[in-house]
Write a protein that holds these residues in place. Structure first.
Motif, mmCIF file in Angstrom:
data_model
loop_
_atom_site.group_PDB
_atom_site.id
_atom_site.type_symbol
_atom_site.label_atom_id
_atom_site.label_comp_id
_atom_site.label_asym_id
_atom_site.label_seq_id
_atom_site.Cartn_x
_atom_site.Cartn_y
_atom_site.Cartn_z
ATOM 1 N N LEU A 35 1.640 3.651 5.798
ATOM 2 C CA LEU A 35 1.753 4.975 5.016
ATOM 3 C C LEU A 35 1.376 5.914 5.764
ATOM 4 O O LEU A 35 0.220 5.969 6.195
ATOM 5 C CB LEU A 35 0.940 4.728 3.509
ATOM 6 N N ILE A 36 2.460 7.043 5.941
ATOM 7 C CA ILE A 36 1.844 8.168 6.462
ATOM 8 C C ILE A 36 1.475 9.203 5.616
ATOM 9 O O ILE A 36 1.653 9.427 4.606
ATOM 10 C CB ILE A 36 3.302 8.942 7.342
ATOM 11 N N PHE A 37 0.273 10.108 5.859
ATOM 12 C CA PHE A 37 -0.083 11.138 5.297
ATOM 13 C C PHE A 37 -0.772 12.036 6.067
ATOM 14 O O PHE A 37 -1.113 12.013 7.175
ATOM 15 C CB PHE A 37 -1.304 10.441 4.279
ATOM 16 N N GLN A 38 -1.055 13.355 5.730
ATOM 17 C CA GLN A 38 -1.456 14.549 6.355
ATOM 18 C C GLN A 38 -2.835 14.622 5.884
ATOM 19 O O GLN A 38 -2.925 14.824 4.555
ATOM 20 C CB GLN A 38 -0.536 15.576 6.222
ATOM 21 N N GLN A 39 -3.825 14.991 6.796
ATOM 22 C CA GLN A 39 -5.056 15.357 6.286
ATOM 23 C C GLN A 39 -5.860 16.255 7.461
ATOM 24 O O GLN A 39 -5.537 15.796 8.700
ATOM 25 C CB GLN A 39 -5.905 14.049 5.846
ATOM 26 N N LYS A 41 -5.094 18.723 8.859
ATOM 27 C CA LYS A 41 -4.132 19.550 9.813
ATOM 28 C C LYS A 41 -3.725 18.424 10.888
ATOM 29 O O LYS A 41 -3.199 18.457 11.882
ATOM 30 C CB LYS A 41 -4.798 20.450 10.794
ATOM 31 N N ARG A 42 -3.981 16.921 10.476
ATOM 32 C CA ARG A 42 -3.401 15.854 11.445
ATOM 33 C C ARG A 42 -2.740 14.918 10.706
ATOM 34 O O ARG A 42 -2.724 14.766 9.389
ATOM 35 C CB ARG A 42 -4.847 15.545 12.106
ATOM 36 N N LYS A 43 -1.912 14.117 11.602
ATOM 37 C CA LYS A 43 -1.174 12.931 10.760
ATOM 38 C C LYS A 43 -1.698 11.754 10.922
ATOM 39 O O LYS A 43 -2.398 11.504 11.992
ATOM 40 C CB LYS A 43 0.262 13.053 11.746
ATOM 41 N N MET A 44 -1.871 10.985 9.873
ATOM 42 C CA MET A 44 -2.669 9.857 9.800
ATOM 43 C C MET A 44 -1.699 8.841 9.151
ATOM 44 O O MET A 44 -0.611 9.008 8.667
ATOM 45 C CB MET A 44 -3.987 9.822 8.963
ATOM 46 N N VAL A 45 -2.111 7.452 9.496
ATOM 47 C CA VAL A 45 -1.193 6.297 9.004
ATOM 48 C C VAL A 45 -2.126 5.258 8.552
ATOM 49 O O VAL A 45 -3.133 4.912 9.129
ATOM 50 C CB VAL A 45 -0.529 5.780 10.111
ATOM 51 N N GLN A 46 -2.031 4.824 7.383
ATOM 52 C CA GLN A 46 -2.772 3.665 6.932
ATOM 53 C C GLN A 46 -2.134 2.244 6.798
ATOM 54 O O GLN A 46 -0.989 2.092 6.450
ATOM 55 C CB GLN A 46 -3.035 3.919 5.285
ATOM 56 N N ILE A 47 -2.661 1.561 7.531
ATOM 57 C CA ILE A 47 -2.022 0.187 7.847
ATOM 58 C C ILE A 47 -3.122 -0.958 7.402
ATOM 59 O O ILE A 47 -4.384 -0.826 7.265
ATOM 60 C CB ILE A 47 -1.762 -0.064 9.263
ATOM 61 N N ASN A 48 -2.638 -2.497 7.348
ATOM 62 C CA ASN A 48 -3.470 -3.432 6.817
ATOM 63 C C ASN A 48 -3.283 -4.692 7.829
ATOM 64 O O ASN A 48 -2.299 -4.723 8.180
ATOM 65 C CB ASN A 48 -3.098 -3.913 5.543
ATOM 66 N N ILE A 49 -4.468 -4.799 8.375
ATOM 67 C CA ILE A 49 -4.423 -5.862 9.545
ATOM 68 C C ILE A 49 -4.904 -7.128 9.153
ATOM 69 O O ILE A 49 -6.181 -7.233 8.600
ATOM 70 C CB ILE A 49 -5.480 -5.193 10.706
ATOM 71 N N PRO A 50 -4.416 -8.202 9.405
ATOM 72 C CA PRO A 50 -4.848 -9.458 9.317
ATOM 73 C C PRO A 50 -6.073 -9.751 10.012
ATOM 74 O O PRO A 50 -6.212 -9.299 11.168
ATOM 75 C CB PRO A 50 -3.801 -10.562 9.905
ATOM 76 N N ALA A 51 -6.943 -10.575 9.640
ATOM 77 C CA ALA A 51 -8.309 -10.761 10.104
ATOM 78 C C ALA A 51 -8.133 -11.145 11.558
ATOM 79 O O ALA A 51 -9.102 -10.676 12.394
ATOM 80 C CB ALA A 51 -9.139 -11.675 8.999
ATOM 81 N N ASN A 52 -7.345 -11.996 11.733
ATOM 82 C CA ASN A 52 -7.053 -12.792 13.110
ATOM 83 C C ASN A 52 -6.639 -11.567 14.305
ATOM 84 O O ASN A 52 -6.951 -11.646 15.498
ATOM 85 C CB ASN A 52 -6.106 -13.834 13.116
ATOM 86 N N ILE A 115 8.058 4.397 13.146
ATOM 87 C CA ILE A 115 9.375 4.453 12.479
ATOM 88 C C ILE A 115 9.488 4.832 11.093
ATOM 89 O O ILE A 115 9.080 4.103 10.312
ATOM 90 C CB ILE A 115 10.235 3.013 12.546
ATOM 91 N N GLU A 116 9.888 6.055 10.797
ATOM 92 C CA GLU A 116 9.734 6.275 9.498
ATOM 93 C C GLU A 116 10.978 6.011 8.473
ATOM 94 O O GLU A 116 12.076 6.243 8.945
ATOM 95 C CB GLU A 116 9.683 8.056 9.434
ATOM 96 N N LEU A 117 10.585 5.506 7.337
ATOM 97 C CA LEU A 117 11.741 4.991 6.591
ATOM 98 C C LEU A 117 11.755 5.864 5.475
ATOM 99 O O LEU A 117 12.634 5.549 4.448
ATOM 100 C CB LEU A 117 11.093 3.465 6.133
ATOM 101 N N GLY A 118 10.961 6.822 5.271
ATOM 102 C CA GLY A 118 11.187 7.849 3.995
ATOM 103 C C GLY A 118 10.050 7.701 3.158
ATOM 104 O O GLY A 118 9.610 6.730 2.791
ATOM 105 N N ARG A 119 9.850 8.924 2.319
ATOM 106 C CA ARG A 119 8.947 8.720 1.096
ATOM 107 C C ARG A 119 7.572 8.390 1.773
ATOM 108 O O ARG A 119 6.620 7.890 1.157
ATOM 109 C CB ARG A 119 9.378 7.899 0.111
ATOM 110 N N GLY A 120 7.137 8.571 3.321
ATOM 111 C CA GLY A 120 6.054 8.444 3.774
ATOM 112 C C GLY A 120 5.738 7.025 4.088
ATOM 113 O O GLY A 120 4.870 6.389 4.630
ATOM 114 N N ILE A 121 6.748 6.111 3.758
ATOM 115 C CA ILE A 121 6.710 4.705 4.261
ATOM 116 C C ILE A 121 7.097 4.564 5.612
ATOM 117 O O ILE A 121 8.202 5.453 5.967
ATOM 118 C CB ILE A 121 7.434 3.874 3.429
#
Length: 391
Positions: A35-39, A41-52, A115-121
Motif C-alpha cells: 500500500l502506497i502512502f505519503q507522509q 513529504k515522502r513516499k512510503m510503502v507498507q508491505i507484509n513479509i513472511p517470517a522466513n 508497480i502501481e495498480l491504482g487506489r494506492g495498491i
C-alpha cells in the motif's frame, strides 16, 4: 430461456488472478503486495513479509564504538533481542496471542520496483541482493532471525511481519528518522501493569484494587505518580511492589507460580484487616472516595508513611514475616494486628533516620525528606522487627 432469469454477470477477477502475470514475470525476485502512502513529504510503502524472508531481506546497521555516524541507528542494546525472543517463545509455546510492532526500513527508490495498480495498491519488486536497511526494529529483527534458525523455528514460521518501507537513500535523513521515531513518551509502569496479562502479581494486584477498601477508587492505574487532586493516593505500581514483597520479600518478583484467585483472596483479607485496625489508616480505609476530600489525601500522604510507595514496600516486607508458606499459606492474624498497632506516622521513631530524614536547613517549607532506597527500607524493616521482638 425464461425471461424471469436475470442476466448473469461475469465475476470480478480476484487479486491473485490480477497479480499472477506479475509474479510469473518477476519470479526470481521477491514480490509483495503493498500500500502506497505519503507522509512527511515522502513516499512510503507498507508491505507484509513472511517470517522466513525477514533474515535475508532486512539488514541492521547499528552504530559501533563511540561513532554515531558509523550506523543508521543506535548501537545494539545487549540482551534486548533475547528479551523479545523469550517473550515470543513464552507465548507461542502456550499457544497464546503475541504481537510485535511494525518494523521500519529504508531503501533507495531506484533499488526496487513499484508497480502501481491504482487506489494506492501496488506490487513491490525487490531484486535479489537488495537489502532493506532497518531504521527502527533491529532488535525485533534479530529476535525473529534467531528464532527462525533455532530448533523452534516452526513456532513463528507461519507468521508475517509488517514493514513500513521509506523510499529514502539520504544517510542523514535515515538517522533523523530513527531519532524522530524514538521521540515517544515511555509508558508509566502503572499503565504497563494495568494492561498486563491477568496472571501472577499483575492479576493479584488488579484483584486487590477491587477488594481492598484502602485501594478501591483511590489508586491511579495509569500514571507513575498519583494525582492528589483526583483524590488518588496510590499507583498500581506502588501496590504491585508491595504484593511481591508480601509473598516473596522481593519487590520485582512477578509471582508467576502464584494462583491469582487464592493469593488475592488471602492478601485482600489481610490488608483489609490491617488498614481497618491501624489508627493512621482507618479513616481513609472506611470513607468512600465521594466523601474523601483532597485535604484528607494531602494530610494523609504527608503525615503517614503508608501513604507513600516506600511505606507500602515496608508493609509488604513485614507482612512477609507473617506469611505461613508451609502449612496454612496465609498471613498470621495475630502478627498482622501487631503491625497494625505500630505508629506509622511520619514522626514515629521507627522511621527516623532511615526513610524519614530531617533537614537541618529546611527547603521549600519542608523540614524532612523521604528516602526510598533499598538500604533505607532494609534498616526500617530491621528496626520494626527488633521493636516487635521478631528477631
Amino acid at each position: 430461456m425464461s425471461d424471469n432469469n436475470p442476466p448473469q454477470s461475469n465475476p470480478e477477477p480476484g487479486i491473485d488472478e490480477l497479480l499472477a502475470p506479475y509474479f510469473a514475470k518477476y519470479h526470481r525476485e521477491k514480490c509483495y503486495p503493498g500500500l502506497i502512502f505519503q507522509q512527511g513529504k515522502r513516499k512510503m510503502v507498507q508491505i507484509n513479509i513472511p517470517a522466513n524472508d525477514l533474515p535475508t531481506l532486512l539488514q541492521a546497521k547499528p552504530s559501533t564504538g563511540n561513532d554515531p555516524d558509523s550506523g543508521k541507528n543506535r548501537p545494539e542494546v545487549k540482551g534486548h533481542a533475547e528479551e523479545i525472543k523469550q517473550y515470543i517463545l513464552k507465548r507461542a509455546r502456550r499457544d497464546l496471542p503475541w504481537i510485535l510492532g511494525t518494523l521500519t526500513a529504508n531503501v533507495a527508490p531506484d533499488k526496487i520496483g513499484i508497480i502501481e495498480l491504482g487506489r494506492g495498491i501496488c506490487l513491490v519488486i525487490i531484486p535479489r541482493g537488495v537489502k532493506l536497511d532497518i531504521t527502527d526494529g533491529q532488535h525485533r529483527k534479530r529476535a525473529i532471525h534467531e528464532l527462525i534458525e533455532s530448533a523452534e523455528g516452526e513456532l513463528i514460521g507461519d507468521n508475517d511481519f509488517p514493514i513500513t518501507l521509506v523510499l529514502e537513500d539520504d544517510f542523514n535523513q535515515c538517522q533523523a528518522d530513527f531519532r524522530d521515531m524514538a521521540e515517544t513518551k515511555r509508558l508509566d509502569k502503572s499503565l504497563i501493569l494495568s494492561f498486563g496479562e491477568f496472571e501472577g502479581r499483575v492479576g493479584i494486584t488488579k484483584s486487590l484494587l477491587e477488594k481492598v477498601a484502602m485501594f478501591y477508587q483511590k489508586t491511579d492505574r495509569i500514571k507513575s505518580t498519583p494525582d492528589s487532586k483526583k483524590k488518588l493516593i496510590y499507583t498500581t505500581n506502588f501496590i504491585a511492589r508491595a504484593v511481591s514483597c508480601a509473598f516473596t520479600d522481593d519487590p520485582s518478583d512477578e509471582l508467576k507460580d502464584f494462583d491469582v484467585a487464592e493469593s488475592s483472596e488471602i492478601l485482600a483479607r489481610c490488608l483489609n484487616n490491617f488498614f481497618s485496625q491501624c489508627s493512621q489508616t482507618r479513616h481513609i480505609c472506611e470513607i468512600s472516595v465521594e466523601e474523601l476530600r483532597i485535604e484528607d489525601v494531602n494530610k494523609f500522604t504527608d503525615s503517614c508513611i503508608l501513604g507513600r510507595s516506600v511505606g507500602l514496600e515496608i508493609l509488604g516486607r513485614l507482612l512477609y514475616c507473617t506469611y505461613d508458606r508451609d502449612s496454612s499459606q496465609d498471613f498470621e492474624t495475630e502478627r498482622v494486628l501487631q503491625l497494625a498497632q505500630l505508629d506509622w506516622s511520619r514522626k514515629s521513631h521507627l522511621w527516623e533516620g532511615n526513610v524519614v530524614l530531617y533537614n537541618s536547613t529546611p527547603t521549600h517549607n519542608k523540614s524532612y525528606k523521604i528516602s526510598s532506597t533499598a538500604s533505607s527500607v532494609k534498616v526500617a524493616v530491621s528496626k520494626v522487627k527488633a521493636h516487635l521482638e521478631w528477631i
